[in-house]
Design an enzyme around this catalytic site. Structure first.
Site, mmCIF file in Angstrom:
data_model
loop_
_atom_site.group_PDB
_atom_site.id
_atom_site.type_symbol
_atom_site.label_atom_id
_atom_site.label_comp_id
_atom_site.label_asym_id
_atom_site.label_seq_id
_atom_site.Cartn_x
_atom_site.Cartn_y
_atom_site.Cartn_z
ATOM 1 N N GLN A 132 -10.285 -3.797 -3.118
ATOM 2 C CA GLN A 132 -11.580 -3.305 -2.640
ATOM 3 C C GLN A 132 -12.672 -3.574 -3.670
ATOM 4 O OE1 GLN A 132 -12.334 -1.621 0.476
ATOM 5 N NE2 GLN A 132 -14.336 -2.249 -0.259
ATOM 6 N N ARG B 179 -13.589 -8.347 2.014
ATOM 7 C CA ARG B 179 -12.177 -8.127 1.707
ATOM 8 C C ARG B 179 -11.386 -9.418 1.974
ATOM 9 N NH1 ARG B 179 -10.152 -3.045 1.729
ATOM 10 N NH2 ARG B 179 -8.391 -4.156 0.826
ATOM 11 N N HIS C 38 -7.507 0.806 -6.350
ATOM 12 C CA HIS C 38 -7.696 -0.015 -5.149
ATOM 13 C C HIS C 38 -8.357 -1.329 -5.596
ATOM 14 C CE1 HIS C 38 -7.930 -1.166 -1.096
ATOM 15 N NE2 HIS C 38 -8.766 -0.277 -0.609
ATOM 16 N N ARG D 298 0.881 -1.179 0.000
ATOM 17 C CA ARG D 298 0.000 0.000 0.000
ATOM 18 C C ARG D 298 0.907 1.214 0.000
ATOM 19 N NH1 ARG D 298 -5.334 1.578 3.489
ATOM 20 N NH2 ARG D 298 -6.128 0.089 1.975
ATOM 21 N N CYS E 145 -16.539 1.830 0.958
ATOM 22 C CA CYS E 145 -15.344 1.001 1.207
ATOM 23 C C CYS E 145 -14.830 1.171 2.624
ATOM 24 C CB CYS E 145 -14.267 1.338 0.184
ATOM 25 S SG CYS E 145 -13.700 3.046 0.240
ATOM 26 N N ASP F 262 -17.186 7.100 -1.324
ATOM 27 C CA ASP F 262 -15.864 6.995 -0.699
ATOM 28 C C ASP F 262 -15.580 8.361 -0.086
ATOM 29 O OD1 ASP F 262 -13.228 6.277 -0.041
ATOM 30 O OD2 ASP F 262 -12.464 6.560 -2.081
#
Ligand code: CP
Ligand code: NVA
Length: 299
Positions: free
Chosen positions: A131, A285, A128, A101, A257, A218
Site C-alpha cells: 500500500q 496498487r 502494509h 495476507r 488506503c 486509515d
C-alpha cells in the site's frame, strides 16, 4: 531484492527503484510488455478479507504472464492448524512465489524462510508495504515529489499503515507527522527502533494538519479489531473533515488506503471531493505491485 516483507527491511534505493519501475509499467500498460512471470504460478494466501490487494495481484500476475492460485485460509490445511513452516515447505516446492495476507508478521517471515521462494507481504498487523508503494507513487504523480513535503498520518498511529509510513519517511527523508490519541501512538520501543528525526508524534490533529501537503488516514479499527468500541470512541477528534483540512498547505492531497468508513475516519464530503486522488491511489496498487513482482523475479 528476494522478498518484500516490510518497508522496515527495504532501503531507499529499493523503494526509489520500485516507484520508478511502477511509473514505467503504468505508462506502458497498454503497449506490449515483457512477461517476466511467464510459465510461473503464484499462490495468494489470505487469512483476511481483501478487495484491492487480491484483485490487483491477480491482475498483475496475469499481466506479467503468470498464473495465480487464490487460497483462502479456509480452503487449505493452514486453517485447520497446519504450521506455516510446513505449508511453506510444500508450496515452495510447487509454486514460484507467494503473496500473503495474515495477522502475524512472523508468519510471513517464516513463510519466506521455509519456502525459499519470493514472498510478498500483502498486509500483516505489523505493516502494509504494498500500500505504501502505491501511496508514494500517487504522491509523485500528484505533487511531483515527496522531497520537502510535509505528510500527516492522522488516525491509528500504531497500526500497519502508520508503521509502514514511518519507515518510508525514515528511508526517503520526508517529514511525517503522526497524530493519534495517546494510547494509539507508536510505542517508545518502536520509536527507538525507528530511530529517526523525520517522524514526529502528536495527539493534536490540527498540529499535524497544519502546513501539510498530504493528509493520510486509515480505518480506526483494523481487521481483527472489530467490536473494539472503546478504542473507536477515542478517535472523534481525528476525523478528516473540512474543518481540519482548513489548516493544510495551499496545495494538498488526501489519501486513504480504503476501505473507508464514511462518517468515521473521513466524511462523505471529503472522500468524494478527493475521490480522483483516492481511487488513483487504489489503481496504483496494480502498477506498484507489478513493479514488485517483476523485481523479485529478476533477482
Ligand atoms: N487497501 C487495501 O489493502 O485494500 P483491501 O483490503 O481491499 O485489499
Ligand atoms: N489498517 C487496515 C488497513 C486496511 C487496508 C487494516 O489492517 O484493516
Amino acid at each position: 531484492m528476494m522478498n518484500l516483507l516490510s518497508i522496515e527491511q527495504s532501503s531507499s534505493t529499493e523503494l526509489n527503484a520500485l516507484i520508478d519501475l511502477a511509473i514505467e509499467m503504468k505508462a506502458n500498460r497498454e503497449k506490449h510488455q515483457t512477461q517476466p512471470l511467464a510459465g510461473q504460478t503464484w499462490a495468494i494466501i489470505f487469512t483476511k478479507a481483501s478487495t484491492r490487494t487480491r484483485v490487483s495481484f491477480e491482475v498483475g500476475v496475469r499481466e506479467l504472464g503468470g498464473h495465480v492460485m487464490f487460497l483462502s485460509k479456509n480452503d487449505i490445511q493452514l486453517g485447520r492448524g497446519e504450521p506455516i513452516k510446513d505449508t511453506a515447505r510444500v508450496l515452495g516446492r510447487m509454486v514460484h512465489g507467494a503473496i500473503i495476507r495474515t495477522f502475524a508478521q512472523q508468519d510471513v517471515e517464516d513463510f519466506a524462510r521455509f519456502s525459499k521462494i519470493p514472498t510478498i507481504n500483502a498486509l500483516t498487523d505489523e505493516e502494509h508495504p504494498c500500500q505504501i508503494l502505491a501511496d508514494l507513487l500517487t504522491i509523485k504523480e500528484k505533487l511531483g515529489t515527496w522531497n520537502g513535503k510535509r505528510i500527516a498520518f492522522i488516525g491509528d498511529g500504531d497500526n500497519n499503515m502508520s508503521r509502514s509510513w514511518m519507515w518510508a519517511a525514515k528511508y526517503l527523508g520526508f517529514e511525517l507527522v503522526v497524530s493519534a490519541p495517546e494510547s494509539c501512538l507508536p510505542s517508545q520501543e518502536f520509536m527507538n527502533r525507528l530511530d529517526t528525526d523525520r517522524v514526529t508524534l502528536t495527539t493534536d490533529p490540527v498540529e499535524a494538519a497544519r502546513g501539510s501537503h498530504v493528509i493520510n488516514t486509515d480505518v480506526w479499527l483494523s481487521m481483527g479489531q472489530e467490536g473494539q468500541d472503546e478504542k473507536e470512541a477515542l478517535f472523534g477528534a481525528y476525523q478528516i473533515n473540512s474543518e481540519l483540512l482548513r489548516h493544510c498547505a495551499d496545495q494538498f492531497i488526501v489519501l486513504h488506503c480504503l476501505p473507508a468508513y464514511r462518517g468515521k475516519e473521513i466524511t462523505e464530503e471529503i472522500l468524494e471531493e478527493h475521490a480522483d486522488t483516492i481511487f488513483q491511489q487504489a489503481e496504483n496498487r496494480l502498477h506498484a505491485q507489478k513493479a514488485v513482482l517483476a523485481t523479485l523475479v529478476s533477482e
